[in-house]
Design a protein around this motif. Structure first.
Motif, mmCIF file in Angstrom:
data_model
loop_
_atom_site.group_PDB
_atom_site.id
_atom_site.type_symbol
_atom_site.label_atom_id
_atom_site.label_comp_id
_atom_site.label_asym_id
_atom_site.label_seq_id
_atom_site.Cartn_x
_atom_site.Cartn_y
_atom_site.Cartn_z
ATOM 1 N N UNK A 191 11.437 13.454 62.929
ATOM 2 C CA UNK A 191 12.773 13.631 62.241
ATOM 3 C C UNK A 191 13.856 14.207 62.952
ATOM 4 N N UNK A 192 13.174 15.490 64.050
ATOM 5 C CA UNK A 192 14.256 16.027 64.697
ATOM 6 C C UNK A 192 14.815 17.221 63.966
ATOM 7 N N UNK A 193 14.393 17.597 62.841
ATOM 8 C CA UNK A 193 14.858 18.502 62.006
ATOM 9 C C UNK A 193 14.336 19.856 62.439
ATOM 10 N N UNK A 194 14.893 20.973 62.238
ATOM 11 C CA UNK A 194 14.667 22.286 62.762
ATOM 12 C C UNK A 194 13.736 22.710 61.582
ATOM 13 N N UNK A 195 12.810 23.698 61.885
ATOM 14 C CA UNK A 195 12.019 24.244 60.833
ATOM 15 C C UNK A 195 12.997 24.820 59.554
ATOM 16 N N UNK A 196 13.922 25.330 59.718
ATOM 17 C CA UNK A 196 14.992 25.912 58.808
ATOM 18 C C UNK A 196 15.552 24.410 57.958
#
Length: 98
Positions: free
Chosen positions: A41-46
């Protein structure tokens, strides 16, 4: 009970594969927690926590609490009534497919 929970796990993996592109789920080997990989997804952990917990209102546990380098992973407990699991999956789908 074990069969019911195994079916929950299979259902969750299948649902994610079909309805939530950008994440992957894996059948567990020994626990009642589904590992979900958000790295595609390319989402950061936050952002992962923001979307799962604060937008979809689905409680997950950060992967970093269990494995080194688990920033893109969360764990989802599937040891619950199937209707509750489906509700959680549908909430994730709605938020992640926006």
């Amino acid at each position: 009970m074990q069969n019911y929970l195994l079916e929950n796990a299979r259902l969750a993996v299948s649902y994610i594969e079909k309805h939530i592109p950008g994440i992957r789920a894996y059948l567990p080997e020994a626990t009642y927690f589904l590992w979900i990989d958000f790295s595609p997804s390319g989402l950061s952990p936050e952002q992962i926590i923001e979307k799962c917990v604060y937008q979809a209102h689905v409680a997950v546990t950060r992967g970093t609490e269990f494995i080194e380098g688990g920033e893109s992973f969360v764990r989802l407990n599937y040891a619950c009534p199937r209707s509750l699991l489906m509700e959680a999956l549908q909430r994730l789908e709605k938020v992640l497919n926006q």
